[in-house]
Design an enzyme around this catalytic site. Structure first.
Site, PDB file in Angstrom:
ATOM      1  N   GLN A 164       0.823  -1.200   0.000  1.00  0.00           N
ATOM      2  CA  GLN A 164       0.000   0.000   0.000  1.00  0.00           C
ATOM      3  C   GLN A 164       0.868   1.264   0.000  1.00  0.00           C
ATOM      4  O   GLN A 164       0.883   2.018  -0.962  1.00  0.00           O
ATOM      5  CB  GLN A 164      -0.929  -0.010   1.218  1.00  0.00           C
ATOM      6  N   THR A 165       1.632   1.451   1.088  1.00  0.00           N
ATOM      7  CA  THR A 165       2.439   2.669   1.249  1.00  0.00           C
ATOM      8  C   THR A 165       3.375   2.927   0.072  1.00  0.00           C
ATOM      9  O   THR A 165       3.953   2.007  -0.479  1.00  0.00           O
ATOM     10  CB  THR A 165       3.316   2.514   2.507  1.00  0.00           C
ATOM     11  N   GLN A 178      13.506   4.566  41.641  1.00  0.00           N
ATOM     12  CA  GLN A 178      13.373   3.421  40.742  1.00  0.00           C
ATOM     13  C   GLN A 178      11.913   2.949  40.730  1.00  0.00           C
ATOM     14  O   GLN A 178      11.328   2.735  39.672  1.00  0.00           O
ATOM     15  CB  GLN A 178      14.304   2.286  41.209  1.00  0.00           C
ATOM     16  N   GLU A 201      -0.081   1.159  10.478  1.00  0.00           N
ATOM     17  CA  GLU A 201      -1.521   1.072  10.753  1.00  0.00           C
ATOM     18  C   GLU A 201      -2.056   2.363  11.366  1.00  0.00           C
ATOM     19  O   GLU A 201      -2.851   2.333  12.302  1.00  0.00           O
ATOM     20  CB  GLU A 201      -1.820  -0.107  11.682  1.00  0.00           C
TER      21      GLU A 201
END
Lengths: 664, 664
Positions: free
Chosen positions: A137-138, A330, A424
């Site tokens: 697609q891209t 931490q 996506e």
């Protein structure tokens, strides 16, 4: 062969049933068993070793992945694994490969967009891997804006074919995984042109390579796009570039479930609802959310175990130094991430329910919940992937200097994870989609259209705009109702403020563009509310196992209150809480950290990750970190010889002041 | 050979004199000229090519670095470069190498801690690189806590020697750069033991390898610690592991400037002030802040140029799509980072002045400003490196999918930069040092001891605790006095709140430990105030060049107001500003983005980086991104053959369903 467990004391201090928590984490007994079995099959098979991955040059790395993919497929056949089992096995192989795209994109695209006839023809071939497919697609110049794709598919009525063509450099397909070197076929997205008219972007099944000798077919230029982030990571994948020079395919290879081109060149829409596309998106993004909780929990598992092993400062009378996990700095960085891993796990579970629900409604022609479900999954995809990417890097930092070593596993986990923020749907673009939906929801308040699903709280807008948080003591922040109302008020007020500000602008579109940074923040507030709500809802169910629910309640509160602290500005600027209440929440958070501390190692044990899957010397189950770090070091190719290659050419002449005459 | 400049329009729209801004950025005309000349020497020399770096396997990568280091040294000699020029040249070679440690740590350690006699003996050898040295402090089990080091140096009065020994696995030296494969010598830190008494950690010059054949000397085990984050990055460096098995060195090789061991085994302290150590720390951390502005500006330069090239969505009537840099979401993420690059540049400049000032005072036996200068540089090291690490990754995300390609330069920039958050003081540990200094300052308020330097504002504590911000319109936030007071009030109030909460605890130490996450936040607030103040002070000077000062004023406001927005929670919870004022500041910020927009590309041009140094296809000066991305892709080794290595073994049998019988 008794093995020492350096973390045994940590495990003894846990106040809950770890085995029961494993089931909760996995989602069900069955799901636990499949994961457990598949992960062991992979971990015990030397063919799936991955500890040398970061040392391999690209070609060897890639060949090694081909080998593993073939071996995995062989095992899947030999063991007659079910589809779900096979997917899990591939997951635990833990190496991006062309098979991800074949099974995750190519097959679903044909299933979702192909006609029955097309499915009958192509799926059996794909299921047997007689063809290997990817999803093209891209393009080089076009990512998020699918409507901007430039590749063309022109119908030639004389030959009953489509002619695929790449008219410009920027129209080159760019990024598709599996495309560069492996796939024989692709689903290619291109603008459909018939008699000069543009019918928009459609999908086409295109053969790329010969099934005989694997050479690209005439008119096709295809290759790999080169190195990516990390030394292993996605470099095991052949993300590819593809150009068409007038490549012809039969008309029957346009995916024709939703629209067709007839023999005569007529473009016809079928009565299959176009909204199906959104259903697929909900599905894919739902799996991305599940992956986020997995990647995050993996990083947290490594950082937690190592924080319990590592000691620094605080030695009393020559005794051992303090465990790093005992420092509040931490804890205040690590425990919220631990809580987030659980939060995302549960919201992922809920999303998978949502997908089922949406699918059933679609089948009954009920589209009413689709826009909300679509916005919700888009937002959660964005929130969970962005947070997870940052969290992996934070976990690496929490491991101090050694986290920078490849053998810690964290650099590769980061490098392999971050594309999730882009693929996506780019995370910023997605947040603005959510914001658009929120603005629409706000604009319809007071009308007959009641907000549904995750926006239902907007229906109580009048209350939420003026309610006052009634937390008066730190413990009040443990009450789900107090937390939820604060998150609802914050989200609702941010949306309403955006809507008001937009209304002052010359036009809604201009206002939306101008205020988009604020809108993205409102969308985040909305999505965080969803995650908090779903975590709380989960805890309203029965949960088996000694102390399990209690631990999850602590984690739920940590998740919500650490978000509240981090986004204090939102809560205070909207007046959803007072500064005093913010400070009480922070006090409560500190005492929650103290409660989580003795359970931390056992909590990450409940993810049930094998040492193979973790792939981290720092995160080893047995905590035997230092000898193994030392062992790993010597495996580096640089240590093949004591005197390094290049000494005679470059170091010796330098030391001997003979560089002037040296040829470098 | 006319070259196209795809960013010409961007450059034309700039409202200031770019050449003048280059001088401001460089700090002076002279400094500009040196940088400019050195960067061109490197860029024009094919021996310094770096575009293939991420594709090389470790051994070749390392050998290539040895070659470059030797070539750089050769050029330095041939061109008769000054020390400053040589340092710049090495900087532009832009590849971590053993020479960084030789020049940056080994030589300074001998200079700072060696007696005159020792300096006379060792420095000439080091200056001519007849020996190559590194700095061996950190151990496998000990990083931040230097006092916890386990390596021992036991005085043997019979032979007048020290015996260096690694008593445990965790005492192995671990991480020192240049140690693994190259250094002939090291400054080794070890506990000094005389007659069973422990005199704490001291430095010793130890020869590691033979100057004849480069083999490790007897009793020495030394090697590389293996792959690190990224594919190039610090893998060009031989970070090493080192173990001593009773290695003897002459007594004269203990660094004896501050304390000595006599022939008789008496431990003697000289009258050289021990505070000198802090002076050195100020120096090193000051250079780290300067490096931060450099790394950050580099990432911002790439992201800014590419944001102007990249277009997505918003096409009108088939015209070009919108430049990504025109989206407010892009601006609100990118422009604050651009402003931060300048802010860090100027605070770095000021720190270098501070170092000179401290040094002069030390020479006059004035130690009064040292604690403040030490806290201030520790804090700024922490703030600037943490922010820069995150900012590089943010810039990568701002480049969308293509930022994930190695050819974007950003993955490597990130991987090579992040150790700065850990080395020379872990960033969290440093923040707590700052916090400790702040608590001390608060406790002394009202006494005779007036706060100095960057804590001077604490002297106005009564005013700052009750003052009310008087911003009433968005434009009020452009006034330096309004901004400074808000930042001062926030920082002062956060410190005072911490001090109050500590006083409620059983003991100050317990309180400090319990509240350390809050204390770290207070320290950040204090450090951000310093950066904002120094930026504003810079603008009170004369600054030459058309429009230059105006641009810097815009950037200064963007820096301050974007911080204010990001940390809204601090400002609101301390009542330093009201929600309404926060909202006004945000409005002002939006209009500042609009002002910065036409100048953005020209502003990053003023960093004067060559395309070689940037090392990014996306950040190219000419904006010719797509053809070059395409070109780069084909250079990947995977593209050497059309059909990939492994096809016959792994892909073909899979496609042909012959896996069952295949040997994998």
């Amino acid at each position: 062969m008794e093995e020492l467990d350096y973390l045994a004391n940590e495990r003894k201090s846990a106040k809950f049933d770890v085995e029961a928590m494993k089931i909760v984490w996995a989602g069900s007994q069955q799901s636990f068993e499949i994961s457990d079995r598949m992960s062991r099959i992979v971990a015990s098979d030397p063919a799936f070793r991955k500890d040398n991955r970061t040392m391999l040059p690209r070609k060897e790395l890639f060949k090694n992945t081909l080998r593993k993919a073939a071996h995995a497929w062989k095992r899947i056949i030999e063991l007659r694994l079910s589809e779900a089992e096979a997917a899990k096995l591939r997951f635990f192989v833990d190496e991006p490969a062309f098979t991800d795209l074949h099974w995750g994109m190519f097959v679903p695209a044909i299933k979702g967009q192909g006609s029955q006839e097309q499915q009958d023809k192509w799926l059996p071939l794909a299921y047997r891997m007689q063809i290997i497919g990817c999803y093209a697609q891209t393009e080089l110049g076009h990512g998020s804006n699918v409507q901007g794709l430039e590749t063309t598919a022109t119908f030639d009525s004389e030959t009953d074919e489509f002619v695929l063509h790449s008219p410009t450099l920027t129209s080159s397909k760019w990024w598709p995984g599996g495309l560069g070197k492996v796939s024989t076929h692709a689903v290619v997205y291109a603008r459909l042109l018939i008699n000069g008219k543009d019918y928009g972007v459609n999908g086409f099944i295109v053969q790329l390579r010969s099934l005989d000798d694997h050479l690209p077919l005439p008119g096709i230029t295809v290759g790999d796009i080169g190195m990516k982030f990390g030394s292993g990571a996605y470099n095991t994948m052949d993300n590819g570039v593809l150009q068409f020079d007038h490549v012809r395919i039969p008309r029957t290879q346009m995916l024709m479930r939703v629209s067709q081109v007839t023999r005569e060149g007529k473009y016809v829409q079928s009565d299959v609802p176009r909204q199906l596309v959104y259903g697929t998106m909900v599905y894919v993004r739902q799996t991305i959310v599940a992956d986020a909780s997995c990647a995050l929990s993996r990083a947290v598992c490594i950082a937690t175990r190592y924080s319990a092993v590592r000691r620094q400062f605080g030695s009393q009378d020559g005794g051992p130094e303090t465990q790093v996990i005992d420092y509040k700095t931490q804890q205040s960085r690590l425990f919220p991430l631990l809580a987030t891993a659980f939060a995302y796990r549960f919201v992922g579970e809920w999303l998978s329910w949502l997908y089922t629900d949406v699918t059933q409604r679609l089948q009954a022609n009920d589209f009413s919940t689709l826009p909300e479900a679509h916005a919700c999954t888009a937002g959660l995809k964005s929130l969970t992937t962005s947070t997870t990417a940052d969290a992996i890097e934070e976990c690496r930092k929490l491991c101090g200097g050694h986290g920078y070593l490849s053998s810690s596993g964290l650099p590769e986990l980061f490098a392999v994870y971050i594309p999730a923020c882009t693929y996506e749907g780019d995370n910023t673009v997605l947040l603005l989609q959510v914001a658009r939906f929120l603005m629409k929801t706000v604009s319809q308040l007071g009308s007959n259209k009641k907000p549904v699903g995750t926006t239902a709280y907007m229906g109580r807008i009048e209350h939420l705009m003026q309610c006052q948080c009634n937390a008066q003591r730190a413990e009040d922040w443990l009450k789900p109702s107090v937390v939820i109302e604060a998150f609802e008020a914050r989200a609702a007020r941010m949306s309403v403020a955006c809507a008001k500000n937009i209304s002052k602008m010359p036009s809604p579109e201009a206002g939306f563009a101008e205020l988009s940074p604020d809108l993205a923040e409102a969308a985040i507030a909305h999505c965080q509310l969803i995650v908090v709500s779903k975590f709380i809802e989960k805890l309203q169910q029965d949960i088996a196992g000694k102390g399990v629910k209690e631990q999850l309640e602590v984690l739920c509160s940590i998740y919500a209150l650490s978000l509240l602290h981090k986004h204090q500005g939102d809560f205070l600027s909207t007046g959803s809480i007072t500064p005093k209440q913010a400070s009480l929440a922070n006090d409560q958070l500190r005492s929650l950290y103290a409660q989580a501390r003795p359970n931390a190692v056992a909590l990450v044990d409940s993810f049930n990750y094998t040492d193979h899957f973790l792939g981290s010397v720092l995160g080893r189950y047995d905590g035997n970190v230092y000898p193994k770090l030392y062992e790993e070091a010597w495996k580096d190719p640089l240590n093949d010889t004591v005197v390094p290659d290049g000494y005679h050419e470059y170091i010796r002449p330098l030391l001997k002041n003979q560089l002037r005459t040296a040829r470098l």
